[in-house]
Design a protein around this motif. Structure first.
Motif, short mmCIF file in Angstrom:
data_model
loop_
_atom_site.label_atom_id
_atom_site.label_comp_id
_atom_site.label_asym_id
_atom_site.label_seq_id
_atom_site.Cartn_x
_atom_site.Cartn_y
_atom_site.Cartn_z
N PRO A 200 0.82 -1.23 0.00
CA PRO A 200 0.00 0.00 0.00
C PRO A 200 0.85 1.28 0.00
N ALA A 201 1.99 1.23 0.66
CA ALA A 201 2.82 2.43 0.76
C ALA A 201 3.35 2.89 -0.60
N GLU A 202 3.34 1.97 -1.58
CA GLU A 202 3.90 2.30 -2.91
C GLU A 202 2.83 2.28 -3.99
N THR A 203 1.55 2.27 -3.58
CA THR A 203 0.46 2.07 -4.56
C THR A 203 -0.35 3.34 -4.76
N LEU A 204 -0.61 3.64 -6.02
CA LEU A 204 -1.50 4.76 -6.37
C LEU A 204 -2.74 4.20 -7.04
N PHE A 205 -3.92 4.59 -6.56
CA PHE A 205 -5.17 4.20 -7.19
C PHE A 205 -5.68 5.34 -8.07
N ILE A 206 -6.06 4.97 -9.29
CA ILE A 206 -6.74 5.94 -10.16
C ILE A 206 -8.20 5.51 -10.20
N ILE A 207 -9.06 6.33 -9.66
CA ILE A 207 -10.49 5.99 -9.71
C ILE A 207 -11.06 6.65 -10.96
N SER A 208 -11.38 5.82 -11.93
CA SER A 208 -11.80 6.31 -13.24
C SER A 208 -13.29 6.08 -13.42
N SER A 209 -14.04 7.14 -13.45
CA SER A 209 -15.48 6.99 -13.66
C SER A 209 -16.03 8.31 -14.18
N LYS A 210 -16.59 8.25 -15.36
CA LYS A 210 -17.15 9.46 -15.95
C LYS A 210 -18.18 10.07 -15.00
N THR A 211 -19.09 9.24 -14.51
CA THR A 211 -20.18 9.74 -13.67
C THR A 211 -19.82 9.79 -12.20
N PHE A 212 -18.87 8.99 -11.78
CA PHE A 212 -18.51 8.76 -10.38
C PHE A 212 -19.70 8.27 -9.56
N THR A 213 -20.61 7.59 -10.22
CA THR A 213 -21.76 7.01 -9.51
C THR A 213 -21.86 5.52 -9.78
N THR A 214 -21.01 4.98 -10.62
CA THR A 214 -21.14 3.58 -11.03
C THR A 214 -20.86 2.67 -9.83
N LEU A 215 -21.85 1.84 -9.51
CA LEU A 215 -21.81 1.05 -8.28
C LEU A 215 -20.53 0.22 -8.15
#
Ligand code: F6P
Length: 544
Positions: A200-215
């Motif tokens: 986790p200390a070396e991890t980057l998450f990219i949260i990709s969602s046009k709407t940012f509502t997709t379940l």
């Protein structure tokens, strides 16, 4: 809509094609080739280094002439111009369709609601470049001060398939010091497997969602946040150093807890399945670097300009789009196979499935009428030669007519021994075998036992395109994707449907939201579905 267009099937050229089809439907490719010794050289196009051999299609010069006439009757040229101009051609969502603006040159002007969108596009590209430089140089540090070594893109549909496909396609050009993972499915196994060996200390998450509502994406993003905080000792500030977002929805991004300074914007005039060259391509840029990403955009742009400007008869997407609809609307073809003879394109067919089928899997015309003709076929495929040892049997000898697109490259990234010559020999041999087959006489003259002859006959007359380019690199990938985007556009323009909405995915989403409550409720609810759905819900509740 008031201005009702004549149905496709009522167009004069369509009627002429129907008559013409009766003449050509039983003509064999063997005869077409025999009648024109130059057919294999003549029915080709060389566009931007992509060579298309379309001679092994069941078309004559007359077929092509009528197809181009049909395209003109359906106003294809003005529809192309309307898309590039930014007209609101996605009528059911009242939106422009401007993925082409994502790869426009900085000095271009493309207006949406009176404002030029090009500077915004380039501002986001600059912001992406800045992030990439900081991550790739090790300047960006995680919560504990360690550089980022692993990138996890969380997204689904267009926010996943393009990034995965591009990462796989361009892996050879990627920074191998970085690890890339892609999480899309709501199935927890997808997330668990993606992060099981990551720090986790070396991890980057990219949260990709046009709407940012997709379940699926929001649930996976929450799980990622829990995983990160558990791994880093629960400090909330860690999120800012390990999460960035790609979205059109700043409010939702901020509600989720991601600093909007770390949000990469795109716009509602970019459809999800047309977004891999927007900020949704952040993982691609991180993998291949800003220069590689720019090369890919240049490839897209070159194909855009070709599509916009080339005469219909010399226009690669127009030609391929028309040929595909010829099979669908006259030969009643229901599927088209995409067969890349390039291991790095292994996710290309999956990517094209969303692009083609979410775009043109429609039954209602732009005028609100039910279509009285077929629309999108099923697109599917696997890389060669694996498919040959699996489903090609059906393509060669089955009852279905399945046009194929073979994709091949002259050079390989790994010139090992004879591998590449054998690979290419297979690609070329398959289209030959499909087109010409092996007649009864030929099988007999091999000395085959009489009873076995019918089993060993190949009827042939099975059509294909072959696309041959020099090598798979970023610029060529951009050209290829833009080619298929525009093929889809041509099909949709002729079918007179909205290729840019996706209402068909809504009902299932709504029902799933309801059912999840029923699965998780502690009370024995009175279920009000049909008897099958009720029984499945009860059984799961009993057994879980
Ligand atoms: O369910 C269909 C869809 O809306 C696709 O069109 C889109 O690519 C995908 O979901 C993901 O949507 P989002 O990027 O908004 O999370």
């Amino acid at each position: 809509m008031n201005n009702r267009h004549p149905s496709l099937t009522q167009r004069p050229a369509f009627k002429q094609l129907q008559t013409h089809f009766q003449n050509i439907r039983s003509t064999h490719l063997r005869d077409l080739f025999a009648a024109d010794p130059k057919r294999g050289d003549r029915l080709t196009l060389d566009v931007l280094g992509i060579y298309l051999d379309y001679s092994k299609n069941r078309v004559s010069d007359e077929t092509l002439k009528l197809l181009f006439e049909l395209a003109r009757e359906c106003d294809l040229p003005s529809k192309i111009a309307a898309m590039f101009r930014g007209d609101r051609i996605n009528i059911t969502e009242d939106r422009s369709v401007l993925h082409t603006a994502l790869r426009s040159k900085p000095d271009a002007t493309i207006l949406v609601d009176g404002g030029n969108v090009v500077p915004e596009v380039h501002a986001v590209l600059a912001k992406m470049t800045n992030l990439c430089d900081r991550i790739r140089s090790g300047q960006w540090r995680g919560h504990t001060g360690q550089p980022i070594r692993s990138i996890v893109n969380i997204g689904i549909g267009g926010s996943d398939l393009g990034p995965v496909m591009a990462y796989e396609a361009l892996k050879v050009y990627s920074d191998r010091e970085l690890t890339f993972r892609f999480v899309s499915n709501i199935d927890g196994s997808d997330f668990a497997e993606a992060v099981r060996d990551l720090n986790p200390a070396e991890t980057l998450f990219i949260i990709s969602s046009k709407t940012f509502t997709t379940l699926e994406t929001i649930t996976n993003a929450q799980t990622a946040s829990d995983w990160l905080l558990a791994g880093l000792g629960g400090s909330k500030e860690a999120v800012a150093k390990h999460f960035v977002a790609v979205s059109t929805n700043a409010v939702r991004v901020s509600e989720f807890g991601i600093d909007t300074a770390n949000m990469f914007e795109f716009w509602d005039w970019v459809g999800g399945r047309y977004s891999m060259d927007s900020a949704i391509g952040l993982s691609t840029m991180l993998a291949v670097g800003p220069t590689g990403f720019q090369q890919m955009l240049d490839g897209f742009h070159q194909m855009d300009e070709h599509f916009r400007l080339a005469p219909l008869e010399e226009n690669l997407p127009v030609l391929m789009g028309l040929i595909s609809m010829w099979y669908v609307n006259f030969f009643d073809v229901q599927t088209i196979a995409i067969l890349p003879y390039e291991q790095y394109l292994k996710r290309f067919p999956a990517y094209l499935q969303q692009l083609t089928m979410e775009s043109n899997g429609k039954t209602t015309t732009l005028d609100g009428q039910k279509v009285d003709y077929r629309t999108s076929p099923v697109y599917w495929g696997e890389p060669g030669t694996n498919g040959q040892h699996s489903f090609y049997q059906l393509i060669h000898q089955g009852t279905a007519l399945i046009p194929c697109d073979f994709l091949a490259f002259v050079e390989t990234a790994h010139p090992l021994g004879r591998h590449h010559d054998i690979l290419l020999a297979n690609a070329i041999a398959q289209s030959e075998a499909l087109a010409f087959g092996k007649s009864e006489t030929e099988v007999q003259s091999d000395g085959t036992a009489a009873w076995l002859v019918p089993h060993r006959v190949f009827d042939g007359n099975r059509p294909s395109n072959t696309l041959l380019a020099q090598r798979l690199d970023a610029v060529t990938l951009g050209k290829l994707i833009a080619l298929y985007e525009h093929i889809v556009f041509v099909q949709g323009a002729l079918w007179n449907i909205d290729s840019f909405d996706q209402w068909g995915v809504e009902l299932g989403k709504v029902l799933a939201q309801k059912i999840v409550g029923e699965l998780e409720s502690p009370d024995d609810l009175a279920l009000k579905h049909d008897s099958s759905t009720n029984a499945l819900i009860r059984r799961y509740r009993q057994l879980k």
